[in-house]
Design an enzyme around this catalytic site. Structure first.
Site, PDB file in Angstrom:
ATOM      1  N   PHE A 145       7.471 -38.452   4.042  1.00 10.09           N
ATOM      2  CA  PHE A 145       7.564 -39.946   4.567  1.00 10.09           C
ATOM      3  C   PHE A 145       8.178 -40.702   3.560  1.00 10.09           C
ATOM      4  O   PHE A 145       7.423 -40.964   2.522  1.00 10.09           O
ATOM      5  CB  PHE A 145       6.134 -40.522   5.218  1.00 10.09           C
ATOM      6  CG  PHE A 145       6.332 -41.917   5.847  1.00 10.09           C
ATOM      7  CD1 PHE A 145       6.912 -41.799   6.970  1.00 10.09           C
ATOM      8  CD2 PHE A 145       5.822 -42.942   5.235  1.00 10.09           C
ATOM      9  CE1 PHE A 145       6.655 -43.017   7.792  1.00 10.09           C
ATOM     10  CE2 PHE A 145       5.875 -44.162   6.016  1.00 10.09           C
ATOM     11  CZ  PHE A 145       6.250 -44.337   7.119  1.00 10.09           C
ATOM     12  N   GLU A 200       0.026 -46.301   1.851  1.00  7.19           N
ATOM     13  CA  GLU A 200       0.108 -46.965   2.993  1.00  7.19           C
ATOM     14  C   GLU A 200      -0.369 -48.377   3.274  1.00  7.19           C
ATOM     15  O   GLU A 200      -1.050 -48.757   4.030  1.00  7.19           O
ATOM     16  CB  GLU A 200      -0.713 -45.910   3.827  1.00  7.19           C
ATOM     17  CG  GLU A 200       0.037 -44.684   3.838  1.00  7.19           C
ATOM     18  CD  GLU A 200      -0.614 -43.636   5.135  1.00  7.19           C
ATOM     19  OE1 GLU A 200      -0.938 -44.094   6.110  1.00  7.19           O
ATOM     20  OE2 GLU A 200      -0.740 -42.355   4.796  1.00  7.19           O
ATOM     21  N   ILE A 234       7.003 -40.558  -3.409  1.00 10.36           N
ATOM     22  CA  ILE A 234       6.890 -40.094  -1.866  1.00 10.36           C
ATOM     23  C   ILE A 234       6.310 -38.853  -2.257  1.00 10.36           C
ATOM     24  O   ILE A 234       6.483 -37.981  -2.974  1.00 10.36           O
ATOM     25  CB  ILE A 234       8.560 -39.981  -1.582  1.00 10.36           C
ATOM     26  CG1 ILE A 234       9.378 -41.087  -1.737  1.00 10.36           C
ATOM     27  CG2 ILE A 234       8.677 -39.220  -0.280  1.00 10.36           C
ATOM     28  CD1 ILE A 234       8.903 -42.311  -1.068  1.00 10.36           C
TER      29      ILE A 234
END
Length: 381
Positions: free
Chosen positions: A115, A360, A156
């Protein structure tokens, strides 16, 4: 599940997962190299059907899965979660061809997903992305009339070893979040390169460089200019499950502390005889239980399609990750120097527990989301 307890079947399943994590997955994790994708571990998660559960179950099952694996093997939990995070946009917004090409491989643990949202200048402020998708009418991969990606991504997970990336780039249909599109970018696209980063946590994480990487209409995940919604839909699901990961670590640290303080002799008795120790453990247990219940409530809200999912998801991640930090830190303190030795469970958890308060959406971002949702409800009334 009621508002306060899991059902018998759920409790049994969680117990089986904890045992599986210790007996089958931890030995594979221990053979892995820190900072690298552990493909044998991923393959085992696929063979055991656990990756399938990530995509076939609701938010509550995902939380129970992550919490239980985290209790017994944080590496297995993280490997599973990163597959889900990287591939969930394909499941929800991808074309039939994209889903058929990649999802069976992800579920089997044969293809590694990532992601790719964060950038050097856009971590918590995801709407500030700068990775540019420049129109390329005569070129582009997969169908022509596409774009060229230029810029960087950073921090990442699974980079630079993933087989494909869910990439969010600015296509410019509007300002801020309205001008972002999501793309599925295979790792072998020309112009895409990456480098590993040496981080505190042992899971793989790296940077990506995009030098005119070609993408076309068939690489889009959803519609142009709607990529931010794809990202937020993914995060609303995975934020409560980050909380579940944190709860699993907190419960492991708490159980280790209970066993240690009940047995360790000091000052003419055991550590558990000391009121200061007993009260500290009671506080650790209470905070862990509160976080666990809030995570389950947020997952239940997501599964019901409730309208307050962003607030609940943010609350769950915030409380659970902050609680886990508290519990693990105090567990180390009550164990003393032994917990600082390399290889000790708490030394491992102490390194693992810090990152979830940042990724996140950092704790500060979660507080901003919660406040915005609360005041938005007031204005709506």
């Amino acid at each position: 599940m009621t508002g306060f307890a899991l059902g018998v079947d759920q409790e049994e399943w969680c117990g089986q997962l904890r045992a599986l994590a210790v007996e089958r997955l931890r030995p594979l994790a221990e053979k892995g190299e820190p900072g690298r994708v552990n493909r044998p571990l991923l393959a085992a998660l696929g063979e055991l059907g656990l990756l399938e559960r990530v995509f076939a179950s609701g938010a509550l099952d995902l939380c129970l899965l992550r919490e239980s694996l985290a209790y017994g093997c944080t590496e297995a939990e993280t490997a599973l979660a990163l597959q889900g995070l990287g591939a969930h946009p394909v499941l929800r917004a991808g074309s039939e061809a994209q889903r058929e090409r990649w999802l069976p491989q992800v579920r089997a643990g044969r293809a590694v997903a990532a992601f790719a949202l964060s950038e050097p200048g856009a971590g918590s402020d995801a709407a500030a992305l700068a990775l540019a998708a420049t129109p390329d009418p005569g070129g582009g991969a997969a169908g022509g009339g596409g774009w060229r990606l230029n810029g960087e991504k950073c921090w990442i997970s699974n980079a630079p070893e993933a087989d494909f990336y869910t990439v969010f780039a600015r296509t410019g249909e509007g300002p801020g979040a309205k001008g972002i599109s999501a793309f599925l970018v295979p790792a072998d696209r020309p112009g895409l390169s990456g480098a590993a980063l040496d981080m505190l946590s042992p899971h793989p994480i790296g940077s990506l460089a995009f030098d005119g990487v070609p993408v076309g209409p068939r690489d889009l995940l959803g519609e142009p200019g709607r990529g931010f919604r794809v990202a937020m839909d993914t995060l609303n699901l995975f934020r409560p499950s980050v909380g579940a990961f944190a709860v699993g670590m907190a419960r492991a640290a708490l159980d280790a502390t209970l066993a240690y303080t009940a047995d360790r002799t000091a000052f003419g008795g055991t550590l558990s005889d000391l009121q200061a120790v007993a009260h500290r453990v009671a506080e650790m247990a209470t905070r862990t239980e509160a976080a666990r219940l809030l995570v389950y409530a947020a997952a239940g809200a997501y599964d019901r399609g409730a309208g307050d999912v962003p607030r609940r998801a943010a609350m769950a991640k915030l409380l659970a990750t902050e609680t886990a930090q508290y519990v693990v830190d105090h567990a180390v303190q009550l164990h003393g120097a032994v917990a600082l030795q390399r290889g000790h469970l708490l030394e491992h958890l102490y390194r693992e527990v810090r990152a979830p308060r940042i990724y996140e959406g950092a704790s500060e971002v979660q507080r901003t989301i919660i406040a915005k949702e609360l005041y938005g409800a007031v204005a709506a009334r």
